[in-house]
Design a protein around this motif. Structure first.
Motif, PDB file in Angstrom:
ATOM      1  N   SER A 663       0.836  -1.210   0.000  1.00  0.00           N
ATOM      2  CA  SER A 663       0.000   0.000   0.000  1.00  0.00           C
ATOM      3  C   SER A 663       0.868   1.257   0.000  1.00  0.00           C
ATOM      4  O   SER A 663       0.616   2.201  -0.770  1.00  0.00           O
ATOM      5  CB  SER A 663      -0.922   0.004   1.224  1.00  0.00           C
ATOM      6  N   ALA A 664       1.903   1.264   0.861  1.00  0.00           N
ATOM      7  CA  ALA A 664       2.771   2.439   0.938  1.00  0.00           C
ATOM      8  C   ALA A 664       3.558   2.627  -0.358  1.00  0.00           C
ATOM      9  O   ALA A 664       3.730   3.747  -0.846  1.00  0.00           O
ATOM     10  CB  ALA A 664       3.720   2.298   2.131  1.00  0.00           C
ATOM     11  N   ALA A 665       4.037   1.513  -0.946  1.00  0.00           N
ATOM     12  CA  ALA A 665       4.794   1.607  -2.196  1.00  0.00           C
ATOM     13  C   ALA A 665       3.908   2.112  -3.326  1.00  0.00           C
ATOM     14  O   ALA A 665       4.326   2.947  -4.147  1.00  0.00           O
ATOM     15  CB  ALA A 665       5.382   0.240  -2.545  1.00  0.00           C
ATOM     16  N   ALA A 666       2.668   1.616  -3.381  1.00  0.00           N
ATOM     17  CA  ALA A 666       1.741   2.049  -4.430  1.00  0.00           C
ATOM     18  C   ALA A 666       1.441   3.535  -4.295  1.00  0.00           C
ATOM     19  O   ALA A 666       1.370   4.260  -5.291  1.00  0.00           O
ATOM     20  CB  ALA A 666       0.452   1.230  -4.352  1.00  0.00           C
ATOM     21  N   LYS A 667       1.272   4.001  -3.043  1.00  0.00           N
ATOM     22  CA  LYS A 667       0.986   5.425  -2.814  1.00  0.00           C
ATOM     23  C   LYS A 667       2.168   6.288  -3.243  1.00  0.00           C
ATOM     24  O   LYS A 667       1.997   7.346  -3.866  1.00  0.00           O
ATOM     25  CB  LYS A 667       0.669   5.660  -1.334  1.00  0.00           C
ATOM     26  N   ALA A 668       3.387   5.822  -2.936  1.00  0.00           N
ATOM     27  CA  ALA A 668       4.574   6.588  -3.316  1.00  0.00           C
ATOM     28  C   ALA A 668       4.726   6.672  -4.834  1.00  0.00           C
ATOM     29  O   ALA A 668       5.164   7.684  -5.375  1.00  0.00           O
ATOM     30  CB  ALA A 668       5.817   5.951  -2.695  1.00  0.00           C
ATOM     31  N   LEU A 669       4.325   5.604  -5.506  1.00  0.00           N
ATOM     32  CA  LEU A 669       4.454   5.575  -6.967  1.00  0.00           C
ATOM     33  C   LEU A 669       3.262   6.190  -7.683  1.00  0.00           C
ATOM     34  O   LEU A 669       3.314   6.433  -8.884  1.00  0.00           O
ATOM     35  CB  LEU A 669       4.631   4.125  -7.446  1.00  0.00           C
TER      36      LEU A 669
END
Length: 689
Positions: A663-669
């Motif tokens: 979730s955090a990686a998707a938000k950052a990308l």
């Protein structure tokens, strides 16, 4: 086909009846032509020629190799070989350089119209008008400018009995040879016979001749019937032997022509014996026959060979003879996988593919084992079918074994067969096995790199001794097969790590060829449009927008042709009857991949302007806020790196930065979690470490 044939198709009469020439001259005058007219160079240009070649691709595919053979027989005779469309446009030519220059002076070259209406009496135009083979010599040409020529031409009929084009040999009138027309007629019939092998799904094809030694030769008759026995088509030799023209044969059935029901024919050729059988035709003449029974094709990859008729699977009646002394294995009809094309058919302009095909042609007919390397979905199975189709074994079965799809516990029995009661769950009467099914034909071992190592030794022994021993059998059975193997893995690396036998590798790699990935092919746009055309049906006219084509060219296609085909198939359905494939017709996951790749590239920091920096790189690209330092990519993009590669690297760095939190990686990308989940399996090993 067309007019009734009055004699054997290969027997040519040299010269042309004066009455035919006189009638042609009368037609030429009625077209408003004058014998003193200068050669007309205003015929259709390059774009029209390109369209004509596309329209006549099926003809060209089968005619090109025959033209080369014909030219080899007349080389250095101041002559040329020409292929034309049914309207008389020259599609292709081969010839001696000195004569080609002379021919160009009278517009005898690809793209030019040589119908009677355009050029008056000439072999091409007159043969197409009269629908018969003929020679026009010297002064018989209507235009004085063409009277230095001697031309011999034969119309070419498609398997439906319609004129599809013409084959012509033209030379200097002083070098006239009486046998030229016979060569042209035989070559035209060879083209017609080749076309029969690539068409008519779900059909019964009967090959016959009064003398058994002529089966499989140019002069054999070929007649095609529906599974119910209705007549569909016949080549010219079949018409001559049956004593009926194509138009009259349309009213017949197999039963009325051969005196037995079609079911009896199927029963007659149900066994495994390859010997021809005798039948009596309606006219009382006895002929020797072989039958080939076709069934509907499974899924194949359209577009590897654009413009073809629908592929078909073939079931041959001359399957492998098999059995053992203790309990003979009951032979089954051999299912031949869809034969989609010939090698010529797969040559769509990419230099890497052309080089592969050139190598394969050099070893054709030598029974040299071939190993095909390439990524999944690059068409290795289609290439294997084409190798078989161009070989002397094309009349035999093509049996494919996917070593990766059969469970380890079953692959041995699938390959080698078994006797009744050989193991628990074995079928009654046993099973022949794939190797014996391929007897007399070609065995294709797909994904050979996934074959269990304990079976590699057994396979090696079969290839060395040409004998196979089914499970539970007491004796070996001789087998005659050509072997083609394929894998997406690196065989030498597998040998190094001990997972593949080195002696088996060197038994399989008589010739190793590598198919390029879709992203590497220079004919990408050409292939895309051909796949698209093959998917359109029922009057559909679907194109592709420039924006979508640009997206396709920037994508790395991990699934190669299989992925491209599935994507286009869905898009064609969404577009409907007419229009272009636009961005809105593409799947969401595909678009998300493109967007992820684009965003990743945009976020790459741009190096400061300097002595080595190009002027345009002096300022950063205006994009979204940069990723955290740990997520940023290298400042320089390696030459040739794809957007997808950059996207995967960005995704891996984001996942590392956030300790694997999707979730955090998707938000950052700036992408959805589903995109991350879908792409995680594409990450190379170690990239997340």
């Amino acid at each position: 086909m067309g007019r009734p044939t009055g004699g054997p198709p290969a027997g040519a009469t040299n010269g042309t009846d004066a009455g035919v020439i006189h009638q042609s001259h009368e037609r030429s005058r009625s077209f408003g032509l004058s014998s003193g007219d200068e050669p007309d160079f205003s015929s259709p240009g390059r774009s029209q020629l390109s369209d004509a070649l596309e329209e006549n691709r099926f003809l060209f595919q089968h005619a090109a190799p025959v033209m080369e053979t014909l030219y080899d027989q007349i080389v250095n005779t101041h002559s040329m070989v020409l292929l034309t469309s049914a309207s008389g446009m020259v599609l292709h030519s081969l010839g001696d350089t000195d004569f080609l220059e002379k021919a160009q002076q009278v517009a005898l070259m690809p793209g030019m119209d040589w119908s009677e209406r355009s050029k008056g009496t000439n072999a091409i135009g007159t043969a197409l008008t009269e629908q018969e083979a003929l020679t026009v010599h010297g002064g018989q040409h209507y235009l004085a400018a063409n009277q230095f020529l001697t031309c011999s031409c034969a119309p070419i009929y498609d398997p439906y009995g319609q004129v599809i084009g013409a084959l012509d040999v033209t030379g200097d009138h002083r070098s006239f040879h009486h046998h030229t027309l016979a060569l042209v007629r035989m070559s035209a019939q060879m083209i017609e016979n080749h076309m029969f092998a690539d068409i008519f799904p779900k059909a019964i094809r009967l090959h016959f001749h009064t003398r058994s030694e002529f089966l499989g030769t140019l002069v054999e008759g070929i007649a095609v019937f529906s599974p119910e026995g209705r007549f569909i088509s016949a080549n010219r030799s079949a018409q001559f032997q049956l004593g009926l023209p194509f138009s009259a044969l349309k009213a017949h059935t197999f039963s009325s022509l051969f005196g037995i029901p079609v079911s009896a024919l199927v029963d007659l050729f149900r066994g495994a014996m390859p010997n021809p059988k005798q039948l009596c035709m309606h006219n009382g003449v006895s002929v020797w026959c072989r039958a080939k029974i076709k069934t509907a094709a499974p899924w194949t990859i359209p577009g590897m060979s654009p413009g073809t008729p629908a592929p078909d699977a073939q079931q041959t009646a001359t399957g492998a003879a098999a059995g053992t002394a203790s309990a003979p294995v009951t032979p089954r009809p051999v299912q031949r996988k869809a034969h989609f094309s010939t090698l010529q058919y797969l040559d769509t302009g990419d230099p890497q593919v052309s080089a592969v095909i050139h190598k394969l042609r050099m070893v054709s007919g030598r029974d040299i084992p071939v190993m095909i390397l390439g990524e999944t979905g690059t068409g290795k199975d289609l290439l294997a079918q084409a190798i078989h189709g161009d070989s002397q074994r094309s009349g035999g079965p093509f049996v494919s074994v996917n070593c990766a799809s059969i469970p380890d516990t079953l692959i041995e029995s699938e390959l080698f067969g078994y006797e009744e009661g050989a193991f628990t769950g074995a079928r009654k009467k046993g099973s022949m096995g794939k190797i014996l099914q391929a007897n007399g034909g070609t065995l294709f071992l797909d994904e050979i790199g996934d074959m269990p190592k304990h079976l590699q030794a057994r396979l090696l022994r079969v290839l060395q001794e040409r004998k196979v021993s089914p499970l539970g059998a007491g004796k070996e059975v001789e087998v005659d097969v050509a072997v083609i193997s394929a894998t997406h893995k690196n065989p030498k690396a597998m040998i190094a790590d001990g997972s593949f036998r080195e002696d088996l590798y060197y038994r399989l790699n008589g010739l190793v060829v590598r198919l390029p990935a879709l992203r590497e092919r220079t004919d990408f746009e050409f292939v895309v449009r051909k796949i698209l055309k093959s998917l359109c049906e029922n009057g559909q006219n679907v194109g592709i927008s420039d924006e979508v084509m640009a997206l396709f060219k920037g994508y790395h296609w991990p699934g190669n042709f299989r992925q491209l085909h599935n994507l286009l198939r869905t898009a064609v359905v969404m577009v409907g009857c007419e229009g272009n494939i636009e961005r809105l017709h593409l799947p969401d996951d595909f678009l998300e991949e493109i967007e992820l790749a684009n965003e990743s590239v945009q976020r790459v920091p741009v190096p400061a302007a300097g002595a080595d920096a190009p002027p345009m790189a002096a300022a950063p690209v205006p994009v979204q806020p940069a990723l955290p330092e740990a997520v940023q990519l290298s400042a320089e993009l390696p030459e040739g790196q794809r957007l997808q590669d950059v996207a995967l690297t960005a995704m891996a760095q984001a996942l590392r930065q956030h300790s694997g939190n999707v979730s955090a990686a998707a938000k950052a990308l700036g992408v959805s979690r589903n995109t991350i989940y879908r792409k995680k399996h594409l990450l190379p090993p170690g990239l997340l470490d």
